[in-house]
Design a protein around this motif. Structure first.
Motif, mmCIF file in Angstrom:
data_model
loop_
_atom_site.group_PDB
_atom_site.id
_atom_site.type_symbol
_atom_site.label_atom_id
_atom_site.label_comp_id
_atom_site.label_asym_id
_atom_site.label_seq_id
_atom_site.Cartn_x
_atom_site.Cartn_y
_atom_site.Cartn_z
ATOM 1 N N UNK A 75 -61.807 48.156 14.679
ATOM 2 C CA UNK A 75 -62.836 47.587 14.011
ATOM 3 C C UNK A 75 -62.949 47.856 12.592
ATOM 4 N N UNK A 76 -62.992 49.294 12.555
ATOM 5 C CA UNK A 76 -63.109 50.097 11.352
ATOM 6 C C UNK A 76 -62.032 49.520 10.137
ATOM 7 N N UNK A 77 -60.893 49.330 10.595
ATOM 8 C CA UNK A 77 -59.714 48.807 9.553
ATOM 9 C C UNK A 77 -59.999 47.285 9.417
ATOM 10 N N UNK A 78 -60.403 46.552 10.356
ATOM 11 C CA UNK A 78 -60.693 45.193 10.267
ATOM 12 C C UNK A 78 -61.772 44.890 9.183
ATOM 13 N N UNK A 79 -63.032 45.675 9.171
ATOM 14 C CA UNK A 79 -63.756 45.501 8.279
ATOM 15 C C UNK A 79 -63.410 45.711 6.803
ATOM 16 N N UNK A 80 -62.591 47.161 6.680
ATOM 17 C CA UNK A 80 -62.150 47.316 5.331
ATOM 18 C C UNK A 80 -61.064 46.660 4.989
ATOM 19 N N UNK A 81 -60.405 45.839 5.799
ATOM 20 C CA UNK A 81 -59.390 44.803 5.352
ATOM 21 C C UNK A 81 -60.210 43.803 4.555
ATOM 22 N N UNK A 82 -61.366 43.596 4.645
ATOM 23 C CA UNK A 82 -62.117 42.527 3.778
ATOM 24 C C UNK A 82 -61.764 42.537 2.498
ATOM 25 N N UNK A 83 -61.869 43.766 1.821
ATOM 26 C CA UNK A 83 -61.675 44.115 0.516
ATOM 27 C C UNK A 83 -60.302 44.903 0.187
ATOM 28 N N UNK A 84 -59.310 44.814 1.454
ATOM 29 C CA UNK A 84 -58.132 45.485 1.098
ATOM 30 C C UNK A 84 -57.210 44.511 0.399
ATOM 31 N N UNK A 85 -57.618 43.719 -0.243
ATOM 32 C CA UNK A 85 -56.571 42.564 -0.837
ATOM 33 C C UNK A 85 -57.175 42.071 -2.114
ATOM 34 N N UNK A 86 -56.470 41.375 -2.801
ATOM 35 C CA UNK A 86 -56.886 40.659 -3.967
ATOM 36 C C UNK A 86 -58.071 39.763 -3.970
ATOM 37 N N UNK A 87 -57.948 38.922 -3.307
ATOM 38 C CA UNK A 87 -59.038 37.716 -2.906
ATOM 39 C C UNK A 87 -60.525 38.401 -2.379
ATOM 40 N N UNK A 88 -60.157 39.166 -1.104
ATOM 41 C CA UNK A 88 -61.337 39.824 -0.882
ATOM 42 C C UNK A 88 -61.973 40.915 -1.561
ATOM 43 N N UNK A 89 -61.362 41.689 -2.447
ATOM 44 C CA UNK A 89 -61.950 42.551 -3.423
ATOM 45 C C UNK A 89 -62.640 41.723 -4.683
ATOM 46 N N UNK A 90 -62.080 40.710 -4.925
ATOM 47 C CA UNK A 90 -62.716 39.791 -6.019
ATOM 48 C C UNK A 90 -64.024 39.243 -5.252
ATOM 49 N N UNK A 91 -64.089 38.855 -4.128
ATOM 50 C CA UNK A 91 -65.397 38.235 -3.552
ATOM 51 C C UNK A 91 -66.438 39.428 -3.333
ATOM 52 N N UNK A 92 -66.092 40.789 -3.204
ATOM 53 C CA UNK A 92 -66.790 41.799 -2.907
ATOM 54 C C UNK A 92 -67.391 42.197 -4.392
ATOM 55 N N UNK A 93 -66.463 42.075 -5.347
ATOM 56 C CA UNK A 93 -67.108 42.380 -6.624
ATOM 57 C C UNK A 93 -68.117 41.316 -7.181
ATOM 58 N N UNK A 94 -67.923 39.903 -6.871
ATOM 59 C CA UNK A 94 -68.864 38.784 -6.920
ATOM 60 C C UNK A 94 -69.985 39.279 -6.508
ATOM 61 N N UNK A 95 -70.314 39.609 -5.306
ATOM 62 C CA UNK A 95 -71.340 39.860 -4.059
ATOM 63 C C UNK A 95 -72.141 41.223 -5.247
ATOM 64 N N UNK A 96 -71.515 42.098 -5.668
ATOM 65 C CA UNK A 96 -71.996 43.269 -6.135
ATOM 66 C C UNK A 96 -72.840 42.834 -7.450
#
Length: 295
Positions: A75-96
């Motif tokens: 589960x630890x790496x499934x959650x971190x996989x959310x931002x371990x890619x181009x699209x997910x990292x952009x979505x995290x940055x948008x949230x911030x």
């Protein structure tokens, strides 16, 4: 269903941001602006946590999850996989960005109305750009059919405890820099006297975050890749140092400005330079102009 709800929440964010942009452009501060700020935050939260939920349940009907997750991953790496890619990292940055917009809007009621609205306005421009870029070039909720039974898994180089903390710290720091950029632009127009307090509050926090991110990133690279030292970094790590240097200069300048009432123009210019260097670092990371672990 998750992909549909995720895409709809991003479109809803675009609606709130656009309406908010129109209100602040007309220099209005009313209940509709408050609704838009809250709506933008809530819709951004929903889209990000829907993507995270998709990773947790291994929903391979979403292309992003298929490319970056696997059912056997902890589960630890499934959650971190959310931002371990181009699209997910952009979505995290948008949230911030939406979180800091909300925080500034709520805690800036004592500032002049024009300075406050202009700062919000410039933040909205950046958020609007992010939303359009995500929706039309990097949608994390793109569908995949037929649905595969198994995913490709996370990049082996990203399977590290540092993955859970390093990228979020980076994006939180960059979110504060966007906030400073917007405040600096507003300061150039209004000459707001509280500008130095804005640097003091947001600049110091961003500098601490970037410092921690650089140390963690360097140690992670040293332990994982064995490059032989903390400074044997790839171009992305070096590019990440540039906004840190600019922010360090900005903090020193703000101290001189408070003591001698000087450097009134240099502060906002350095805030803008720091933001431009953040964009450069982001482009180096995802633009493909250099071969890099981060790419």
């Amino acid at each position: 269903m998750t992909a549909l709800l995720g895409s709809l929440s991003i479109w809803l964010s675009l609606f709130f941001c656009t309406f908010q942009f129109i209100i602040t452009k007309k220099n209005k501060n009313n209940k509709y602006l408050y609704i838009c700020v809250n709506g933008l935050l809530i819709s951004s939260l929903i889209s990000f946590f829907l993507l995270m939920y998709s990773y947790i349940i291994s929903d391979f009907s979403i292309l992003n999850v298929f490319q970056n997750s696997h059912t056997t991953k902890p589960l630890f790496y499934k959650i971190s996989g959310t931002w371990g890619n181009h699209e997910g990292s952009l979505l995290l940055w948008l949230l911030v960005l939406t979180i800091f917009l909300f925080v500034f809007f709520i805690h800036s009621k004592k500032l002049s109305n024009k300075y406050r609205l202009l700062t919000v306005f410039f933040q909205e421009i950046i958020i609007l750009g992010f939303l359009l870029f995500i929706l039309f070039t990097s949608n994390p909720f793109s569908n995949l059919f037929p649905v595969p039974k198994e995913g490709n898994g996370l990049n082996p180089l990203l399977i590290s405890p540092y993955m859970i903390v390093h990228p979020p710290i980076v994006f939180i720091s960059y979110g504060m820099i966007v906030m400073l950029y917007a405040a600096g632009m507003a300061n150039l127009i209004t000459g707001e006297k509280s500008w130095n307090e804005t640097i003091k509050r947001w600049g110091r926090s961003s500098w601490i975050g970037m410092s921690l991110a650089l140390v963690l990133g360097g140690y992670w690279a040293y332990m994982t890749l064995g490059w032989g030292g903390y400074w044997a970094w790839d171009p992305v790590e070096t590019a990440g140092l540039l906004p840190w240097l600019s922010m360090t200069t900005l903090l020193h300048t703000s101290i001189m400005s408070r003591r001698k009432k000087d450097y009134k123009l240099l502060g906002p210019v350095l805030a803008m330079l720091t933001f431009v260097l953040v964009l450069l670092e982001s482009f180096v990371t995802r633009g493909g102009i250099w071969t890099s672990v981060h790419s």
